[in-house]
Write an enzyme that holds these catalytic residues in place. Structure first.
Site, short mmCIF file in Angstrom:
data_model
loop_
_atom_site.label_atom_id
_atom_site.label_comp_id
_atom_site.label_asym_id
_atom_site.label_seq_id
_atom_site.Cartn_x
_atom_site.Cartn_y
_atom_site.Cartn_z
N ARG A 46 0.83 -1.20 0.00
CA ARG A 46 0.00 0.00 0.00
C ARG A 46 0.87 1.26 0.00
O ARG A 46 0.58 2.23 -0.71
CB ARG A 46 -0.95 -0.01 1.21
N LYS A 137 -12.12 14.87 5.57
CA LYS A 137 -13.29 14.39 4.82
C LYS A 137 -14.17 13.53 5.70
O LYS A 137 -13.69 12.73 6.51
CB LYS A 137 -12.83 13.57 3.61
N GLU A 178 -19.31 15.94 2.56
CA GLU A 178 -19.63 14.99 1.50
C GLU A 178 -20.94 14.26 1.76
O GLU A 178 -20.96 13.18 2.36
CB GLU A 178 -18.50 13.96 1.33
N LYS A 220 -18.44 18.35 -1.33
CA LYS A 220 -18.13 17.21 -2.19
C LYS A 220 -19.41 16.41 -2.41
O LYS A 220 -19.71 15.46 -1.69
CB LYS A 220 -17.04 16.32 -1.57
#
Length: 340
Positions: A46, A137, A178, A220
């Protein structure tokens, strides 16, 4: 709260021709994507994959304003010992962090969810700020199906988004708000519009109630599109007309910019629809905050092999460039094919 700093960061995230790379997949999500390309998901694989993205200097410096990170990634170091956050900063991009803990079933509301993660968030935000994060976020998930979404689920998710946003701003971190109306299902474009409008109106009422500084957020949202199972695809012009009309009716002009999620659209559709929206000249800066629509091509090109890093970086740069042009309303299908 430093309102000047928040507004400056928010404006930088939606700067003309630059957008946000959503590299915040959870370990389980990226494991699924790695399985599809024959790569074992480990902390090292990753790291290697995300490092190749952040070292794609041309793409990062020219097209990427910010990068949303996962908790593991914001703490990782590159192979040479450089913190990944430092690679992002050196490229002129802003590090961000996903802070929600995922959508869980909402008690009493079958088929609907509430996003968790508010407990202890103030302390986590302080830690993330120290690690370099300047925006965050939180994703609320609203599904469309028979009898849903309910008013209760919309309210619960709007209130959670508003509490998250207020906590972020107290920590001098710009909140990406969002509220995603999912494009799964067989609903029409008009039904997507109806639900999206109800969600956005409720979210902004909650933000206002909690005194969130709107000039210091980035929205968003989803685009207004028919459900993937509807069998009634919409053209970019139709998507743009409905999407811009929705935001003019539901989003305050004080919001500095809108960074669209791709929501499972294909790379091509996400770019074409963003371009059509930008061409409609809405009164906000518009750009992208894409995960799969930026990463599917470089992941496939990389396939876990060091020899493929340059090819993966080129694929990433291509998709970033196409979406940069789309955010400026300068993309075309002919240009896409010519640059491929």
């Amino acid at each position: 709260m430093n309102q000047h700093q928040l507004a400056e960061t928010a404006q930088a995230l939606v700067a003309p021709g630059r957008g946000i790379l959503a590299a915040d997949e959870s370990s389980s999500t990226i494991a699924k994507r790695f399985t599809a390309i024959g790569v074992e998901s480990t902390a090292e694989s990753r790291r290697d994959y995300r490092e190749l993205l952040f070292r794609a200097t041309n793409a990062m410096q020219r097209y990427i304003s910010g990068v949303i990170l996962y908790d593991e990634t914001i703490r990782q170091k590159a192979v040479d010992g450089t913190p990944l956050v430092t690679l992002i900063e050196k490229a002129g991009s802003i590090p961000g962090i996903k802070v929600d803990l995922g959508a869980k079933p909402l008690p009493g509301f079958p088929g609907e969810t509430i996003t968790e993660g508010l407990d202890g968030l103030a302390g986590r935000l302080k830690d993330y700020y120290g690690l370099g994060a300047r925006f965050a976020k939180w994703r609320a998930v609203i599904d469309i199906a028979e009898g849903i979404p309910s008013r209760g689920a919309i309210l619960a998710n709007a209130e959670a988004l508003a509490r998250y946003a207020a906590l972020c701003q107290e920590a001098n971190i710009v909140p990406i708000v969002e509220p995603e109306v999912l494009m799964d299902g067989n609903h029409s474009l008009d039904r997507c519009y109806e639900v999206s409008e109800a969600v956005l109106r409720t979210v902004f009422a909650a933000l206002y109630d909690l005194r969130v500084f709107l000039e210091g957020i980035v929205l968003k949202p989803n685009m207004v599109v028919p459900g993937m199972k509807s069998g009634r695809p919409a053209s970019p012009a139709e998507v743009a007309a409905a999407t811009v009309r929705l935001f003019k009716n539901a989003v305050p002009v004080a919001v500095p910019g809108i960074a669209f999620l791709s929501g499972g659209q294909s790379d091509f559709d996400a770019t074409a629809n963003l371009d059509a929206i930008a061409r409609a000249a809405p009164p906000w800066a518009v750009t992208f905050s894409y995960g799969r629509a930026l990463q599917a091509a470089p992941q496939k090109a990389w396939s876990g092999k060091a020899a493929n890093v340059a090819a993966a970086q080129a694929a990433f740069a291509h998709r970033a460039q196409m979406n940069s042009l789309a955010a400026l309303g300068q993309w075309s299908e002919t240009l896409e094919k010519a640059a491929a």
